[in-house]
Design an enzyme around this catalytic site. Structure first.
Site, PDB file in Angstrom:
ATOM      1  N   CYS A  61      -1.837  -7.880  -3.659  1.00 29.51           N
ATOM      2  CA  CYS A  61      -2.815  -7.930  -2.559  1.00 29.51           C
ATOM      3  C   CYS A  61      -3.972  -6.985  -2.853  1.00 29.51           C
ATOM      4  O   CYS A  61      -5.142  -7.343  -2.676  1.00 29.51           O
ATOM      5  CB  CYS A  61      -2.168  -7.528  -1.235  1.00 29.51           C
ATOM      6  SG  CYS A  61      -0.847  -8.619  -0.676  1.00 29.51           S
ATOM      7  N   CYS A  99       1.386  -3.958  -1.012  1.00 30.83           N
ATOM      8  CA  CYS A  99       1.490  -5.074  -1.968  1.00 30.83           C
ATOM      9  C   CYS A  99       0.488  -4.905  -3.115  1.00 30.83           C
ATOM     10  O   CYS A  99      -0.726  -4.964  -2.902  1.00 30.83           O
ATOM     11  CB  CYS A  99       1.236  -6.373  -1.204  1.00 30.83           C
ATOM     12  SG  CYS A  99       0.925  -7.818  -2.225  1.00 30.83           S
TER      13      CYS A  99
END
Length: 146
Positions: free
Chosen positions: A72, A69
């Site tokens: 993230c 991600c």
């Protein structure tokens, strides 16, 4: 002296009793002797998640994330720096949703990153999407804890 707080060690996951006034003086775990707070989030998984959420008397901020991600990975340094700002009043933790898929399902994590704030064993606030500064993360936490 006030009632001791229960603090779960981020290293050996033993629950320690710490006087509230001693939180700021770098307490160590009674079992493994490592620092209870080291200004880094603790990695949690299915085997130790519930202990940290239910046994810590301080709030626990969990970052549900995944290695693939982008947002993230973008938020990770800010989350790491927020640990230095919020400890020892708040424990920061990370859950890799790729490795802990049952936890992600249990907490109905639909987008990542998702921050979930737990206090007294239950979720009290949630924020989906990346926060890019440690100050923003710390401010969000402070507005939700009592």
């Amino acid at each position: 002296m006030s009632n001791p707080l229960h603090i779960v060690c981020p290293h050996c996951h033993t629950t320690n009793r710490v006087a509230p006034e001693a939180l700021g003086s770098a307490p160590n775990c009674g079992k493994c002797h490592h620092a209870l707070f080291d200004a880094h989030p603790v990695a949690l998984d299915e085997s130790n998640f519930d202990r940290h959420i239910s046994r810590n008397d301080i709030p626990v901020l969990v970052d549900f994330w995944a290695p693939w991600c982008g947002p993230c990975r973008m938020m990770a340094p800010a989350f790491e720096q927020a640990a230095a700002q919020l400890e020892p009043r708040v424990r920061l933790a990370k859950v890799n949703t790729e490795e802990a898929q049952q936890l992600a399902a249990r907490f109905n994590i639909r987008s990542i990153p998702t921050l979930a704030l737990f206090q007294g064993g239950r979720e009290i606030a949630r924020q989906a999407g990346a926060m890019t500064s440690p100050a923003q993360i710390a401010a969000w936490v402070r507005q939700h804890i009592r």
